[in-house]
Every structure is written in structure tokens, then in C-alpha cells.
Design a protein around this motif. Structure first.
Motif, PDB file in Angstrom:
ATOM      1  N   LEU A 150       1.001  -1.651   0.232  1.00  0.00           N
ATOM      2  CA  LEU A 150      -0.199  -0.112  -0.041  1.00  0.00           C
ATOM      3  C   LEU A 150       0.723   1.393   0.036  1.00  0.00           C
ATOM      4  O   LEU A 150       1.678   1.754   1.216  1.00  0.00           O
ATOM      5  N   PRO A 151       0.741   2.091  -0.948  1.00  0.00           N
ATOM      6  CA  PRO A 151       1.393   3.626  -1.038  1.00  0.00           C
ATOM      7  C   PRO A 151       1.742   4.820   0.588  1.00  0.00           C
ATOM      8  O   PRO A 151       0.963   3.822   1.293  1.00  0.00           O
ATOM      9  N   ALA A 152       2.333   5.159   1.018  1.00  0.00           N
ATOM     10  CA  ALA A 152       2.628   5.923   1.714  1.00  0.00           C
ATOM     11  C   ALA A 152       1.965   7.254   1.683  1.00  0.00           C
ATOM     12  O   ALA A 152       0.724   7.143   2.442  1.00  0.00           O
ATOM     13  N   ALA A 264       3.245   6.719  -5.788  1.00  0.00           N
ATOM     14  CA  ALA A 264       4.911   6.151  -6.763  1.00  0.00           C
ATOM     15  C   ALA A 264       5.958   6.561  -5.290  1.00  0.00           C
ATOM     16  O   ALA A 264       6.986   6.282  -5.127  1.00  0.00           O
ATOM     17  N   ASP A 265       5.599   8.167  -5.006  1.00  0.00           N
ATOM     18  CA  ASP A 265       6.581   9.042  -4.346  1.00  0.00           C
ATOM     19  C   ASP A 265       6.924   8.594  -2.792  1.00  0.00           C
ATOM     20  O   ASP A 265       6.332   9.115  -1.601  1.00  0.00           O
ATOM     21  N   LYS A 266       7.466   7.402  -2.162  1.00  0.00           N
ATOM     22  CA  LYS A 266       7.656   7.146  -1.277  1.00  0.00           C
ATOM     23  C   LYS A 266       7.837   7.735   0.158  1.00  0.00           C
ATOM     24  O   LYS A 266       7.404   7.822   0.853  1.00  0.00           O
ATOM     25  N   ASP A 273      12.535   8.923  -7.640  1.00  0.00           N
ATOM     26  CA  ASP A 273      14.023   8.663  -7.678  1.00  0.00           C
ATOM     27  C   ASP A 273      13.614   7.382  -8.590  1.00  0.00           C
ATOM     28  O   ASP A 273      12.574   6.012  -8.893  1.00  0.00           O
ATOM     29  N   ASP A 274      15.251   6.388  -9.091  1.00  0.00           N
ATOM     30  CA  ASP A 274      15.159   5.336  -9.944  1.00  0.00           C
ATOM     31  C   ASP A 274      14.556   4.264  -8.717  1.00  0.00           C
ATOM     32  O   ASP A 274      13.902   3.747  -9.682  1.00  0.00           O
ATOM     33  N   GLU A 275      14.368   4.556  -7.950  1.00  0.00           N
ATOM     34  CA  GLU A 275      14.133   3.388  -6.748  1.00  0.00           C
ATOM     35  C   GLU A 275      12.985   3.132  -6.724  1.00  0.00           C
ATOM     36  O   GLU A 275      11.954   2.079  -6.580  1.00  0.00           O
ATOM     37  N   GLU A 276      12.586   4.691  -6.607  1.00  0.00           N
ATOM     38  CA  GLU A 276      10.212   4.128  -6.479  1.00  0.00           C
ATOM     39  C   GLU A 276      10.091   4.056  -8.086  1.00  0.00           C
ATOM     40  O   GLU A 276       8.971   3.009  -7.668  1.00  0.00           O
ATOM     41  N   ILE A 277      11.210   4.251  -9.110  1.00  0.00           N
ATOM     42  CA  ILE A 277       9.918   4.057 -10.454  1.00  0.00           C
ATOM     43  C   ILE A 277      10.541   2.228 -10.412  1.00  0.00           C
ATOM     44  O   ILE A 277       9.648   1.749 -10.912  1.00  0.00           O
ATOM     45  N   GLU A 296       2.347   7.510 -16.206  1.00  0.00           N
ATOM     46  CA  GLU A 296       1.822   9.116 -15.301  1.00  0.00           C
ATOM     47  C   GLU A 296       3.034   9.369 -14.036  1.00  0.00           C
ATOM     48  O   GLU A 296       3.993   9.725 -14.178  1.00  0.00           O
ATOM     49  N   VAL A 297       3.194   7.748 -13.723  1.00  0.00           N
ATOM     50  CA  VAL A 297       4.527   8.170 -12.430  1.00  0.00           C
ATOM     51  C   VAL A 297       6.101   8.137 -13.865  1.00  0.00           C
ATOM     52  O   VAL A 297       7.210   8.967 -13.243  1.00  0.00           O
TER      53      VAL A 297
END
Lengths: 323, 129
Positions: A150-152, A264-266, A273-277, A296-297
Motif C-alpha cells: 500500500l503506498p505511503a 509512487a513517491d515513497k 527517483d530511480d528506486e521508486e520507479i 503518469e509515474v
């Protein structure tokens, strides 16, 4: 408090059928939750007053969301009440017997320390061996792991995905029931696979098959009217039935905050950032109908940073100033 | 007791074989080859179990710009002299990225970083050419 019932009780078959139909539940659903076969449920509903085990009656009542007394045959209510209160009394008085032997041995123990020591070591060894044999994973035992991703964060009025991943072993034909309790203010816009039912914030899937890794994804919309930085909580269970029934709580993330960040922006730094995508793509890879969320992300990642446009109700990509 | 001993042997052997096998597990690697003075090819090798997504970052020498790339880069960080490709839905096998620069480039001046999530651990892995 749990009602005190005899080991075997007689059900009111007509009532069971009526309540089940009123609730809109299928025999398959009830059978899965109670942990019996559909044939058994059918028998309970068709015999006049079928005798069942107390545990099954309690589970059935819980599944139908009624008090157990409601589904029992009740020839005489007053007698039933008397017997119940009588049955409860001895239970309260019963105390577990205390094992005083080790204490007494310890008091006298000065005389024979060696014997006590040997006895303790033996007991410890036996305990370790018993623990090993009990908890050693058997190749035939059902192992289930369920986790929610679940996203933050999610902005008011925008969409976010939720994924429930279930790992089951060993591979076998089974029925899986997923119950996900979501905040009632959320609107589900899509579910893959489609959910079996959604009522009063309870989302349910029933799956039959032998896949060992299951993914259940749904997209929800954060309410427009929600207070900024308010947190919403999720909880759920997974019940699996083969030759045995196992029920586990869905672990992983259980809360999301309404905030002006993309799902997606944790870390909520207005940058993907790269890890988030990579996380976003790994999460939704292979799930149909998620391309617009991912696109969109990707746009926000490619731009470098973004902001939430409150008037337009959308994320706006922004180039980083130094680029 | 026999059971306990047998399982210890199995556990030790499993850990040993896992440690030996780990460098050979599914991964993404690559190399940069010179095609001609101004053209380079980034050859990407994907071995199973493969991640579905990878980010390839190419560090460019000063004054070098990309005139054309196939597939096209996903983003260009001018200030940092980096070009990035986000490759999604990838499958085990090989993949080439053809790049034409604005001037002659020696591939030794180029550096590619392959960033992806390890399928089993879920951790970010970075590999260079």
C-alpha cells in the motif's frame, strides 16, 4: 462472551438457508469460511434439524453474522437458559492445578544438586527435541504468506493501487478467500482479478485453483473531502482450504496518508527517483489495466520533480532548475 | 537425534551451494562496443529469473552529446551528463541500444550502470559495464 453450548447442537436448517440467502452469500462462500464442503452446507440446509459440532455452529453463526442461538433449534428457550447458566458455573471455579513439585524439590535441593541438574538438562533436551519435531516444517503442511503493498501517500481525489500478494505452498488445488476491510469512504475503480463482492467496505475475492503465487490488485480513489494528512487504515485476512483450513492476517503496509504526493513517491519529496520507479513497475508488472497509473509515474520520473496542482487536481511535472 | 543430524548436514550443504551459486543467479549485465567513431552499442544481457524493469544510465564524457539513440533514452540529465533508459517488460535474452554521438568517442570513456531490483531479495542491484 462465547455462549456455553453442548459438544453437539441441532441447527435450524430453514433459518440457516433464509439468513444465508438474505445476506446474499453462496454455499461455496459459507463452506470456505466455516471450513467444510459445499455438500455439508447443503445437508445442513436440507435436513430438518441436523446435528453439528459446536465449533462448526459457532463458525457458521459468525459467517452469517448472527448470534449462534439464532440458528439453533430452540424447542424451549427457558430450559436452555437454565442449563446454560448451570454449565457456566463450574467453568469459573475451575483453576488450573499448580505444579508444586519443582519448587519443593528446589527447597530440599541442597542435598542432591547433581540429580536436579541432570533432571533439568534432560528436560531441556526433551523440550528442544519436542520443539524441533513440532515446528520442523513438514513437506505436507500448508504454508501461507500474505502481504499488502500500500503506498505511503496519495493526493486527495487521485488514484492509488493496492496489491495483495499471497504465497502458498505446496502446490495443490485449493479454495482461497480474501477479505479486505477498506475505509468506507474509498471508491474502488478497478480490481484485477475482479472482486467477488464489495459491501460496507468489505472487499472479497474467492479463488479456486492451484497457483502458488497469487496477486490481487485494486485501484482506489482517495476521497476529495478527506482532511489533509489524515491516515486511512486497511486490514484483511486470507483463508485457504484444502484438506485443512488455514487463515492468516494480511501483513505488510496497512495505512495510507492523504497528502499531495504521487503514490509512487515513497518519501514524499516531490521526486520519483530511480528506486521508486523500479518499485512501482515491479509492483504492477504483469497486472492488466495499470498502464495509465505507471505512465503518469514515468512522466514524473522523467521530468525530475513534480507538484500537485490543487485546482487542476493532477500532478504537474517540473524540470529540475539546474538541468 | 538422527533426524537432527541429517537436517544439519542438509542445511550446511544448502547454504554452501547457495553461496557458490549466488553470483550465477539471474541478473542483468552489459558491455559497450564501438561500432564506428561516433557510434556505440550497449549490449545488455538478461538472464533468468529476470526483473521486469531496468534503468540503464550512461555517463557521457564532457562535450559529448547524444544525437540519436535506438531505443530513445527516457530522460537526459544535461548537467550531470547522463542519459537514462527505463526499459520495462523485459524478458531474458539480449537487448541492444544503438547510440550516435555528436563527435568521435572512445568507448573506454563511456560508463553504463544497470540498476534493477533483484527478483528474490527485492533489493536494488547496480552493475557496471
Amino acid at each position: 462472551m462465547e455462549p456455553s453450548l453442548p459438544q453437539t447442537v441441532r441447527l435450524d436448517s430453514e433459518k440457516i438457508r433464509r439468513i444465508r440467502e438474505e445476506r446474499g452469500l453462496t454455499q461455496l462462500y459459507v463452506a470456505t469460511v466455516v471450513g467444510v464442503t459445499i455438500d455439508t452446507i447443503s445437508r445442513w440446509e436440507n435436513k430438518r434439524y441436523p446435528s453439528v459440532k459446536r465449533e462448526n455452529a459457532l463458525k457458521l453463526a459468525e459467517t452469517l453474522e448472527v448470534d449462534v442461538q439464532e440458528i439453533l433449534e430452540q424447542p424451549d428457550d427457558s430450559k436452555q437458559d437454565e442449563s446454560t447458566s448451570k454449565e457456566e458455573q463450574p467453568k469459573e471455579k475451575t483453576q488450573p492445578p499448580e505444579d508444586k513439585e519443582p519448587k519443593e524439590e528446589a527447597d530440599k535441593g541442597g542435598r542432591n544438586i547433581l540429580l536436579i541438574l541432570l533432571w533439568a538438562i534432560g528436560l531441556l533436551g526433551a523440550g528442544i527435541l519436542a520443539g524441533y519435531l513440532i515446528f520442523k516444517p513438514s513437506p505436507f503442511s500448508l504454508e501461507v504468506n500474505a502481504a499488502r503493498f500500500l503506498p505511503a501517500y496519495c493526493a486527495k481525489g487521485s488514484l492509488f493501487p493496492v496489491l495483495i500478494r499471497i504465497d502458498i505452498s505446496p502446490e495443490d488445488k485449493r479454495t482461497v478467500l480474501i477479505k479486505e476491510d477498506i475505509p468506507r469512504t474509498l471508491k474502488i475503480t478497478k480490481a484485477v482479478p475482479p472482486y467477488t463482492s464489495l459491501e460496507k467496505g468489505l472487499l472479497k475475492w474467492i479463488y479456486q485453483g492451484q497457483t502458488t503465487n497469487l496477486k490481487f490488485v485494486y485501484i482506489a480513489r482517495m476521497p476529495q473531502s478527506i482532511k489533509e494528512y489524515k491516515t486511512l487504515r486497511f486490514r484483511g485476512t486470507v483463508t485457504i482450504k484444502t484438506n485443512q483450513t488455514v487463515s492468516v492476517t494480511i501483513g505488510g503496509n496497512s495505512q495510507i496518508t492523504a497528502a499531495p504526493f504521487n503514490w509512487a513517491d515513497k518519501n514524499g519529496d516531490n521526486r520519483i527517483d530511480d528506486e521508486e520507479i523500479l518499485d512501482a513497475y515491479e509492483l504492477l508488472s504483469g497486472v492488466k489495466g495499470m498502464s495509465s497509473l505507471l505512465k503518469e509515474v514515468e512522466t514524473l520520473w522523467a521530468a525530475g520533480q513534480y507538484r500537485w496542482d490543487e485546482r487542476a487536481k493532477r500532478f504537474v511535472p517540473e524540470k529540475i532548475a539546474h538541468e | 537425534m538422527y533426524l537432527l543430524k541429517t537436517n544439519w548436514y542438509v542445511l550446511v550443504l544448502s547454504l554452501l551451494s547457495l553461496a557458490l551459486a549466488s553470483p550465477c543467479l539471474g541478473a542483468i549485465s552489459g558491455a559497450i562496443e564501438q561500432k564506428d567513431d561516433r557510434i556505440a552499442i550497449v549490449r545488455v544481457k538478461i538472464t533468468p529469473p529476470a526483473p521486469t524493469t531496468v534503468i540503464i544510465t550512461l555517463d557521457l564524457p564532457e562535450g559529448v552529446k547524444i544525437e540519436e539513440a535506438k531505443p530513445k533514452y527516457s530522460r537526459l540529465l544535461d548537467k550531470e551528463r547522463k542519459a537514462q533508459w527505463l526499459l520495462t517488460g523485459i524478458k531474458p535474452g539480449k537487448l541492444d541500444i544503438l547510440i550516435r554521438f555528436n563527435r568521435e568517442v572512445d568507448v573506454k570513456e563511456l560508463k553504463a550502470i544497470f540498476r534493477y531490483k533483484d527478483v528474490s531479495s527485492g533489493k536494488i542491484v547496480e552493475a557496471t559495464n
